[in-house]
Design a protein around this motif. Structure first.
Motif, mmCIF file in Angstrom:
data_model
loop_
_atom_site.group_PDB
_atom_site.id
_atom_site.type_symbol
_atom_site.label_atom_id
_atom_site.label_comp_id
_atom_site.label_asym_id
_atom_site.label_seq_id
_atom_site.Cartn_x
_atom_site.Cartn_y
_atom_site.Cartn_z
ATOM 1 N N ARG A 171 -15.309 -1.824 11.342
ATOM 2 C CA ARG A 171 -16.294 -0.750 11.683
ATOM 3 C C ARG A 171 -15.143 0.529 12.071
ATOM 4 N NH1 ARG A 171 -19.738 -1.841 17.236
ATOM 5 N NH2 ARG A 171 -20.850 -0.353 15.695
ATOM 6 N N ALA A 172 -15.665 1.767 11.644
ATOM 7 C CA ALA A 172 -15.520 3.062 11.858
ATOM 8 C C ALA A 172 -14.750 3.237 13.243
ATOM 9 C CB ALA A 172 -16.551 4.428 10.602
ATOM 10 N N ALA A 173 -14.180 4.007 13.471
ATOM 11 C CA ALA A 173 -13.782 4.362 15.276
ATOM 12 C C ALA A 173 -13.176 5.970 14.662
ATOM 13 C CB ALA A 173 -12.760 3.478 15.453
ATOM 14 N N PRO A 174 -13.748 6.166 16.727
ATOM 15 C CA PRO A 174 -13.536 7.790 16.643
ATOM 16 C C PRO A 174 -12.313 8.042 16.881
ATOM 17 C CG PRO A 174 -13.934 7.033 18.494
ATOM 18 C CD PRO A 174 -14.184 6.178 17.246
ATOM 19 N N ALA A 175 -11.598 9.340 16.576
ATOM 20 C CA ALA A 175 -9.627 10.040 16.201
ATOM 21 C C ALA A 175 -8.928 9.221 17.548
ATOM 22 C CB ALA A 175 -9.676 11.007 16.233
ATOM 23 N N GLY A 186 0.882 -0.889 -0.241
ATOM 24 C CA GLY A 186 -0.216 -0.104 -0.155
ATOM 25 C C GLY A 186 1.301 1.387 0.298
ATOM 26 N N ASP A 187 0.214 2.059 -0.534
ATOM 27 C CA ASP A 187 1.207 4.069 -0.495
ATOM 28 C C ASP A 187 0.434 4.437 0.908
ATOM 29 O OD1 ASP A 187 -1.483 4.643 -0.514
ATOM 30 O OD2 ASP A 187 -1.421 5.648 -2.605
ATOM 31 N N GLN A 188 -0.767 3.544 1.436
ATOM 32 C CA GLN A 188 -0.519 4.599 3.320
ATOM 33 C C GLN A 188 -1.706 5.995 2.797
ATOM 34 O OE1 GLN A 188 2.763 4.851 5.509
ATOM 35 N NE2 GLN A 188 2.410 2.533 6.649
ATOM 36 N N LYS A 189 -1.515 6.095 1.764
ATOM 37 C CA LYS A 189 -2.626 7.010 1.145
ATOM 38 C C LYS A 189 -3.839 6.691 1.277
ATOM 39 C CE LYS A 189 1.436 9.935 -0.074
ATOM 40 N NZ LYS A 189 2.437 10.055 -1.075
ATOM 41 N N ARG A 211 -12.479 8.274 5.102
ATOM 42 C CA ARG A 211 -13.070 9.754 6.240
ATOM 43 C C ARG A 211 -11.878 10.234 6.836
ATOM 44 N NH1 ARG A 211 -16.336 9.711 11.319
ATOM 45 N NH2 ARG A 211 -17.823 7.564 10.539
ATOM 46 N N GLU A 212 -11.774 11.107 6.408
ATOM 47 C CA GLU A 212 -10.542 12.111 7.129
ATOM 48 C C GLU A 212 -9.043 11.763 6.288
ATOM 49 O OE1 GLU A 212 -12.142 13.344 11.091
ATOM 50 O OE2 GLU A 212 -13.838 13.669 10.476
ATOM 51 N N GLY A 213 -9.216 11.092 6.140
ATOM 52 C CA GLY A 213 -7.445 10.235 5.823
ATOM 53 C C GLY A 213 -7.438 9.208 6.754
#
Length: 190
Positions: free
Chosen positions: A109-113, A51-54, A88-90
């Protein structure tokens, strides 16, 4: 003649720069033996995630008589099979998603920062090379690394960004998100 040589070196340098932007992780090596008259012949199969981490990631499988050659083949296959995943927000997913392959099932699952990557071995390699910082993942069923990787890629392929959903529905992103906020407000009132 000198110019032809210079052009070749320039191409190699460009390829090296392109390759250096990728991070690769060796996920699994499998050793198999074939019994022959003189003893055993060993072969190796490697599973690599690149991966390119982007937001771009791919996986590859390579087989050879020596480990380094198997890893090289797997890395090349992974670079040919890159997919783009909207983040989302990278740092995390836009929404929760499930994926499956064979007997392997994964839930992302999406997770908070600040949550970090909470995932098992093969899935962790995918998220690190993808550049995702916050995600909670659960693997159910098969713990075979090949099935887990393929199920994870199946789930990531189903990931949609608000921009792509809005384009599909012929709406503006702001209209789509305002509808979502209205639904969230209704859920809080209930």
């Amino acid at each position: 003649m000198a110019r032809e040589g210079e052009g070749g070196r320039g191409r190699d340098r460009d390829r090296e720069e392109r390759d250096s932007e990728f991070v690769d992780r060796l996920v699994h090596i499998n050793r198999v033996a074939k019994v022959v008259k003189g003893g055993r012949r060993f072969g190796f199969a490697a599973l690599v995630v690149v991966g390119d981490q982007k937001g771009r990631v791919g996986y590859g499988h390579g087989k050879a008589r020596e480990v380094p050659e198997a890893i090289r083949k797997a890395t090349e296959a992974a670079k040919r099979a890159l997919i783009r995943v909207p983040l989302r927000e990278g740092r995390t997913l836009h929404h929760d998603v499930q994926g499956r392959h064979g007997a392997g099932r994964v839930i992302l699952r999406a997770a908070p920062a600040g949550t970090g990557i909470i995932a098992g071995g093969p899935m962790r390699a995918v998220f690190e090379t993808l550049g995702m910082h916050d995600v909670v993942a659960k693997s159910q069923g098969s713990s075979n690394p090949y099935n887990m990787i393929r199920a994870t890629f199946n789930a990531l392929g189903r990931e949609d960004s608000p921009r792509s959903v809005a384009a599909r529905r012929s709406l503006k992103v702001s209209v789509l998100q305002s509808r979502r906020q209205g639904v969230d407000a209704d859920a809080v009132d209930a």
